[in-house]
Design a protein around this motif. Sequence first.
Motif, PDB file in Angstrom:
ATOM      1  N   GLN A 172       0.804  -1.178  -0.189  1.00  0.00           N
ATOM      2  CA  GLN A 172      -0.128  -0.062   0.074  1.00  0.00           C
ATOM      3  C   GLN A 172       0.765   1.266   0.057  1.00  0.00           C
ATOM      4  OE1 GLN A 172      -2.501  -0.531   3.495  1.00  0.00           O
ATOM      5  NE2 GLN A 172      -4.172  -1.537   2.285  1.00  0.00           N
ATOM      6  N   GLY A 173       1.987   1.079   0.426  1.00  0.00           N
ATOM      7  CA  GLY A 173       2.906   2.344   0.678  1.00  0.00           C
ATOM      8  C   GLY A 173       3.850   2.626  -0.832  1.00  0.00           C
ATOM      9  N   LEU A 174       3.461   1.856  -1.775  1.00  0.00           N
ATOM     10  CA  LEU A 174       4.058   2.001  -2.947  1.00  0.00           C
ATOM     11  C   LEU A 174       5.598   1.613  -2.867  1.00  0.00           C
ATOM     12  CD1 LEU A 174       2.668   5.478  -4.175  1.00  0.00           C
ATOM     13  CD2 LEU A 174       1.792   3.232  -4.684  1.00  0.00           C
ATOM     14  N   PHE A 175       5.883   0.628  -2.115  1.00  0.00           N
ATOM     15  CA  PHE A 175       7.284   0.063  -2.059  1.00  0.00           C
ATOM     16  C   PHE A 175       7.293  -1.309  -2.757  1.00  0.00           C
ATOM     17  CE2 PHE A 175       6.582   2.472   1.828  1.00  0.00           C
ATOM     18  CZ  PHE A 175       7.563   3.449   1.938  1.00  0.00           C
ATOM     19  N   LEU A 176       7.290  -1.066  -4.090  1.00  0.00           N
ATOM     20  CA  LEU A 176       7.161  -2.490  -5.003  1.00  0.00           C
ATOM     21  C   LEU A 176       8.486  -3.401  -4.567  1.00  0.00           C
ATOM     22  CD1 LEU A 176       5.884  -4.024  -6.991  1.00  0.00           C
ATOM     23  CD2 LEU A 176       6.759  -2.679  -8.841  1.00  0.00           C
ATOM     24  N   LYS A 177       9.720  -2.783  -4.736  1.00  0.00           N
ATOM     25  CA  LYS A 177      10.903  -3.613  -4.491  1.00  0.00           C
ATOM     26  C   LYS A 177      10.822  -4.245  -3.260  1.00  0.00           C
ATOM     27  CE  LYS A 177      15.782  -3.258  -4.300  1.00  0.00           C
ATOM     28  NZ  LYS A 177      17.254  -2.443  -4.219  1.00  0.00           N
ATOM     29  N   LEU A 201       0.661  -8.967  -3.066  1.00  0.00           N
ATOM     30  CA  LEU A 201       1.621  -8.704  -4.384  1.00  0.00           C
ATOM     31  C   LEU A 201       0.910  -8.280  -5.582  1.00  0.00           C
ATOM     32  CD1 LEU A 201       4.537  -8.918  -5.162  1.00  0.00           C
ATOM     33  CD2 LEU A 201       3.783 -11.284  -5.820  1.00  0.00           C
ATOM     34  N   ALA A 202      -0.338  -8.788  -5.893  1.00  0.00           N
ATOM     35  CA  ALA A 202      -0.927  -8.130  -7.146  1.00  0.00           C
ATOM     36  C   ALA A 202      -1.311  -6.789  -6.950  1.00  0.00           C
ATOM     37  CB  ALA A 202      -2.078  -8.965  -7.397  1.00  0.00           C
ATOM     38  N   ALA A 203      -1.710  -6.288  -5.663  1.00  0.00           N
ATOM     39  CA  ALA A 203      -2.156  -5.072  -5.400  1.00  0.00           C
ATOM     40  C   ALA A 203      -0.910  -4.148  -5.670  1.00  0.00           C
ATOM     41  CB  ALA A 203      -2.688  -4.884  -4.115  1.00  0.00           C
ATOM     42  N   ALA A 204       0.195  -4.395  -5.124  1.00  0.00           N
ATOM     43  CA  ALA A 204       1.580  -3.771  -5.168  1.00  0.00           C
ATOM     44  C   ALA A 204       1.862  -3.258  -6.461  1.00  0.00           C
ATOM     45  CB  ALA A 204       2.747  -4.425  -4.348  1.00  0.00           C
ATOM     46  N   TYR A 205       1.730  -4.345  -7.407  1.00  0.00           N
ATOM     47  CA  TYR A 205       2.105  -3.940  -8.722  1.00  0.00           C
ATOM     48  C   TYR A 205       1.027  -2.789  -9.348  1.00  0.00           C
ATOM     49  CZ  TYR A 205       5.526  -7.693  -9.592  1.00  0.00           C
ATOM     50  OH  TYR A 205       6.984  -8.226  -9.534  1.00  0.00           O
ATOM     51  N   ALA A 206      -0.340  -3.051  -8.798  1.00  0.00           N
ATOM     52  CA  ALA A 206      -1.120  -2.370  -9.555  1.00  0.00           C
ATOM     53  C   ALA A 206      -1.063  -0.655  -8.894  1.00  0.00           C
ATOM     54  CB  ALA A 206      -2.592  -2.706  -8.839  1.00  0.00           C
TER      55      ALA A 206
END
Length: 623
Positions: free
Chosen positions: A426-431, A451-456
């Motif tokens: 949720q915090g836009l920390f994809l890596k 994980l799917a939400a992070a990419y989105a």
Amino acid sequence: MSLVDEDKYALLLRKCGVENDPVRANAIFASILSSRCRSSTYLRNLAIEMFGKCGSVANARRVFDGIDNPNEFSWTMMITAYARNGHVDEARDLLERIPERNVMADTALLVAYSQAGHLQEARDLFDSMAFRNSVARDAMLHALASNGHLGEAKGLFDSGMPCRSIISWTSLLQGYSESGQFVLAKELFDAMPEWNVVSSTAMFQALARNGEIDAARALFDAMPLKNIVSWNTLIGCYAHSGQIDDAIAAFEAMPEWDVCSSSAVLSAYSDRGNLARAEEIFARIPCFNVVALNAMIAAYAQNGHLDSAEELFWRMPVWDVISCNGIITAYGSFRRVRKMEEVFHEMQERNIVSWNGMIAGYAFNGELEKARVLFDLMPRWDVSSWNALLAAFAQHYDALGAKTVFDSMPLHSLVSWNAMLTGFSQGLFLKETMEFFHQIPEPDVVSWNALAAAYAHNGHVGSSKLIFDRTPAKNTASWNTIISVFSNSGRGKLALDLELQMVVEGFHPDDMTMMSTLSGFTHSGVLRDALWCFSSMVGDHGVNPAREHYGLMIDILGRAGELNEAEDLIGSMPFIPGTGQWTALLSSCKLQSDRGRGTKLVSHLNPQKAAPYVVLAGIINAG
């Protein structure tokens, strides 16, 4: 003293314990005190046991303190009452004062340690026991298995139990089932020398958790004996998987309903937003007790009717810990922090859920410092306490704070890993999300959804869809996540196609599904599909539109220039329109340059809210 009277009172007390009816129990015990049986230690011991089963620990202690010469069973029943209700410290203190320790009292505390997650204390107590019978060994095995230490539990099962009982087999089976280790559960179940209704129900639950609903039903149908727990498990299985019709059919087929089955169906309707049917089920319960009342309070709160939940709560003749915990959760969800605090401070009895509920309530309302202070004040912490504090930081995008809590935890459950993963996503920390995902020992569907939400969230719609396609054992939340991804990216038609595919694959759309799908039409302009989606909510999916659904549909109609239809829809709502609905229509008036309609709506505006007046000013200036 008449033995007939004593037997009569004993039967009545046992019935109160079975039916979880502390109000009637108080009346019966008062009658005992005014009868010739008032000095019966046997009846007082039964009363202690019964009050313990009903969650009235304070009443149980008053009975215990009133016994002139408590015997071995008096001490054991009181320790068990404390243990059963999570009062671990009191149970331990009483065990240390018992004139002569016995295996029953030791085992009761052993179970309490297990339920509270105090595994080391359970080990220490087990090691200190002068005599260990099969019950004590079963209790220790259950403590290990129920707390996720399945390797150690299997070691005790293989080498530390000279005689394995059906309870031993079933405890290990339940451990495998509850931890999601379906293959090991199936292997153990097939190796069992005999099955009983409890072991069959545990395997039944494992199948249901693994998404194998048909196999679970086949096992249920094959069971030679079915008890009330079996039926309630079947109803819960269908209810949790969203198969409300099947849950109702099982409910209607039960030989006899109880409060648990009625409450489960009531809650199932509530989860689907069908409060009217939940109220009907509630009205059909022949004898209300605290369980049914708690379920109805939760249903009201879940469906946005805090006033009704409050009214029912304050009308209850007696509250138990669950009642107070439920209203604390409701107050937290409705941002009534002060009332939440008032109930918590006035509670005569608190358990770990009370403390965790307060931390979760503070977290939801952004009171992170209060959450941390309350956490530090807790008499004991369990895994849920740590997870509640971890979620508090994760929900508010404080990844550093969440990571600090995570690193401080003595034990990481899958819930802990997922809370941390969700915070990163949720915090836009994809890596960081990707790295953390690959560290999880056994990711479950919640992990994959995060994980799917992070990419989105980072704009990688295609990658999010690939993760969704690879997700094993998808659930409704998985579908809601990917539908929301496409809706938020302006691909309303694809979101609707996914909703249809979801239904084809046997999943039931819920209120969040419909919110996500409708959101996709706010900018796509495909009015016909939006109208079909909105009208299908009740007719096809049994989801009653909430204010948010109406607000989206009003916005969609307005953007399409259908202002008359949008205004008619506001008038047809089953509740009083709020600021959100009128503001949506006002915004459409501005978009369509309808100054006359916009100025006529001023009487519906809330003078305390500035946003609608800003929109109205824009309409006037544009004209």
